[in-house]
Design a protein around this motif. Structure first.
Motif, PDB file in Angstrom:
ATOM      1  N   LEU A 159       1.042  -1.183  -0.173  1.00 41.11           N
ATOM      2  CA  LEU A 159      -0.140   0.148   0.135  1.00 41.11           C
ATOM      3  C   LEU A 159       0.739   1.245   0.075  1.00 41.11           C
ATOM      4  O   LEU A 159       1.823   1.309   0.632  1.00 41.11           O
ATOM      5  CB  LEU A 159      -0.914  -0.059   1.153  1.00 41.11           C
ATOM      6  N   PHE A 160       0.642   2.100  -1.050  1.00 35.27           N
ATOM      7  CA  PHE A 160       1.378   3.270  -0.741  1.00 35.27           C
ATOM      8  C   PHE A 160       0.565   4.381  -1.104  1.00 35.27           C
ATOM      9  O   PHE A 160      -0.306   4.699  -1.902  1.00 35.27           O
ATOM     10  CB  PHE A 160       2.497   3.201  -2.053  1.00 35.27           C
ATOM     11  N   GLY A 161       0.865   5.673  -0.389  1.00 34.95           N
ATOM     12  CA  GLY A 161       0.118   6.896  -0.608  1.00 34.95           C
ATOM     13  C   GLY A 161       0.701   7.841   0.435  1.00 34.95           C
ATOM     14  O   GLY A 161       1.533   7.520   1.304  1.00 34.95           O
ATOM     15  N   PRO A 162       0.084   9.136   0.438  1.00 38.10           N
ATOM     16  CA  PRO A 162       0.522  10.329   1.250  1.00 38.10           C
ATOM     17  C   PRO A 162       0.256   9.815   2.740  1.00 38.10           C
ATOM     18  O   PRO A 162      -0.548   8.876   3.246  1.00 38.10           O
ATOM     19  CB  PRO A 162      -0.507  11.359   1.078  1.00 38.10           C
ATOM     20  N   PRO A 163       0.898  10.336   3.865  1.00 35.85           N
ATOM     21  CA  PRO A 163       0.581  10.130   5.123  1.00 35.85           C
ATOM     22  C   PRO A 163      -0.792  10.320   5.654  1.00 35.85           C
ATOM     23  O   PRO A 163      -1.693  11.253   5.157  1.00 35.85           O
ATOM     24  CB  PRO A 163       1.607  11.085   5.980  1.00 35.85           C
ATOM     25  N   GLY A 164      -1.538   9.280   6.510  1.00 33.08           N
ATOM     26  CA  GLY A 164      -2.747   9.730   7.065  1.00 33.08           C
ATOM     27  C   GLY A 164      -3.939   9.149   6.259  1.00 33.08           C
ATOM     28  O   GLY A 164      -5.108   9.443   6.350  1.00 33.08           O
ATOM     29  N   THR A 165      -3.709   8.446   5.440  1.00 36.01           N
ATOM     30  CA  THR A 165      -4.671   8.181   4.408  1.00 36.01           C
ATOM     31  C   THR A 165      -5.396   6.879   4.665  1.00 36.01           C
ATOM     32  O   THR A 165      -6.271   6.395   3.971  1.00 36.01           O
ATOM     33  CB  THR A 165      -4.260   8.111   3.014  1.00 36.01           C
ATOM     34  N   GLY A 166      -4.760   6.018   5.771  1.00 26.59           N
ATOM     35  CA  GLY A 166      -5.574   4.942   6.040  1.00 26.59           C
ATOM     36  C   GLY A 166      -4.819   3.615   5.789  1.00 26.59           C
ATOM     37  O   GLY A 166      -5.457   2.134   5.634  1.00 26.59           O
TER      38      GLY A 166
END
Length: 514
Positions: free
Chosen positions: A218-225
């Motif tokens: 899972l990859f994405g910006p901080p705080g996205t769940g």
């Protein structure tokens, strides 16, 4: 008689080899010596055993006492030999009868007051004891754990005095009741997938991962769940079988992590291991002079969650490559080689760049079109290059977890509950086992040809992807496995182009700018 033999068990990986504790009393200066490749903790049992015998109101023989732990070339560690050594001394000095010694095995650490204390590895010892057709006597604190083995009669005692009273037929110990096996209720422990706001694509990817036992990143910006999504995965997976649950309990028993089954609601549960990114390679795969299981073995039949994946040391991540393929880890030492099972499902999470906001726009308003990332292309490239190509090849699903859109955070909850998703996963899982006898992620190359036949157009599609995208053969095989799982979730026997298109959409990091 001045010679007595008591049967016990040592610890050697997942095995519990038999150890004969031979005690001989002879004339000479009073002493107690222990031979047979005993480590420090075993040699220190001399003082514990002497105090326990005296405080249990027995006489400690004022003779030359020799204790031999056979076989001599097997390493012995821990305090589980305290009880058999004490019983051997008492039997050799004629203070207790030894008629039952050949039908029983004994494990337990002694306190100075004669109290029996719990020891690690009791469940593997009970399994081996049951196969040998003998009865196990262990500390009361280990009784519920040992009783998970339903083919070994288990007796439990609080103290050395209770054990001696049982052997003398004065106050008999009652067999511990075998714990009934019950299917787990994972959702009660791991939370509900519906609690996660938005993230429709990520929830779909988790369902695919659970249905086919696929590894996911899972990859994405901080705080996205990302972490919240990962923690929900065990609640989507099929319940553990009885044999798998016993394997999990045996590994936890070796590390003192197991708890009595009657204190664990919904036992058995799938394990969820989440080591910190500062963990060493030995902590991850296991090790030590007396090898113990690492995090990948503690996650056996469960989930290994590696948060902030690029922050792990490169050499630590590379040791995962072999276990990801073969589902086991072999640890070699000068005295022995041990093998621990490590058939885990890897779920990792990472930010797209060092600052975490690569490709992420600003907040709604006048800065909505402004890119929040301040990292240079070279910084982004170096950050992603911390993950080697061979490791990324072994991860089936690369899942973007994007920031929530307007109205999603406080809007009505969307998506299915974990219990509903688990039913679909279970149906797909049963379909796989009926068709090929294993999960889709475990399919071999010959099985792929047999159970995932491709049309000519699909073969050309995969060949073009290999040439244009630079995919390896391993990646193409994993794409086929993911497509097979997508088809199983749709209850379709034939693979279609739509299944392959969705499977290719989960290879985002393979196409990232390097």
């Amino acid at each position: 008689m001045s010679l007595a033999t008591v049967i016990s068990r040592a610890r050697l990986g997942m095995e519990a080899p038999l150890v004969s504790v031979e005690v001989h009393l002879s004339n000479g200066l009073p002493s107690l010596s222990i031979v047979g490749m005993a480590e420090t903790a075993v040699k220190e049992s001399r003082d514990r055993v002497r105090s326990a015998i005296l405080n249990s109101e027995f006489d400690f023989p004022a003779r030359r006492i020799t204790v031999n732990l056979a076989p001599a070339d097997l390493p012995k560690s821990g305090g589980q030999f305290d009880l058999p050594i004490a019983l051997g001394i008492l039997a050799a000095s004629g203070q207790i009868p030894d008629e039952q010694f050949q039908q029983m095995e004994f494990l337990g650490e002694l306190g100075l007051n004669g109290e029996l204390r719990p020891v690690p590895g009791c469940l593997p010892a009970a399994m081996a004891c049951g196969r040998a057709g003998r009865q196990l006597l262990c500390p009361r604190a280990n009784a519920a754990e040992a009783a998970l083995c339903d083919h070994a009669p288990v007796l439990a005692a609080h103290s050395l005095l209770e054990v001696c009273s049982h052997l003398a037929q004065q106050t008999l110990l009652s067999p511990t009741v075998t714990q009934p096996f019950a299917l787990e209720h994972s959702g009660q422990r791991y939370g509900d997938l519906r609690d996660v706001k938005g993230q429709t694509q990520a929830k779909r990817a988790l369902e695919i991962a659970a249905a086919g036992k696929h590894h996911a990143l899972l990859f994405g910006p901080p705080g996205t769940g990302k972490s919240m999504l990962a923690s929900r995965l065990p609640g989507l997976m099929p319940p553990l079988s009885k044999d798998a649950a016993i394997e999990v309990a045996c590994i936890q028993s070796l590390t003192r992590l197991s708890r009595p089954a009657d204190e664990v609601p919904g036992y058995p549960q799938r394990p969820f291991a989440a080591p910190h990114h500062t963990a060493s390679a030995a902590a991850l795969v296991g090790g030590g002079s007396n090898p113990k299981p690492g995090e990948i073995s503690l996650a056996h039949h469960g989930v290994l969650f590696l948060d902030e994946l690029p922050e792990f040391q490169r050499q630590v991540l590379e040791v995962l490559r072999e276990p990801l393929e073969c589902g086991a880890i072999r640890i070699s030492r000068a005295t022995a080689q041990v093998e621990f099972p490590a058939r885990f499902q890897l779920i990792a999470a990472m930010n797209p760049c060092p600052c975490g906001y690569f490709g992420h726009k600003g907040a709604a308003g006048k800065n909505a079109s402004e890119n929040r990332c301040r990292c240079s292309p070279d910084q982004v490239r170096r950050y992603r290059n911390r993950l080697s190509g061979p490791l990324l090849d072994r991860i089936d699903l690369h899942v973007p977890v994007l920031a929530l859109q307007k109205g999603e955070l406080y809007g009505q909850a969307s998506g299915d509950h974990s219990s509903t998703v688990q039913q679909r996963v279970l149906a797909a899982h049963q379909k796989q086992w009926q068709r090929q006898g294993c999960s889709n992620s475990d399919l071999t190359a010959p099985q792929l040809e047999a159970f995932c036949p491709l049309t000519r157009s699909q073969q050309q599609l995969l060949e073009n992807a290999m040439l244009k995208m630079g995919f390896s053969t391993r990646v193409l095989h994993r794409v086929i496995k993911v497509a097979r799982t997508i088809a199983d979730l749709a209850d379709e026997d034939q693979l279609s182009d739509l299944h392959f298109m969705e499977a290719f959409s989960y290879r985002n990091l393979d196409r990232a700018v390097q």
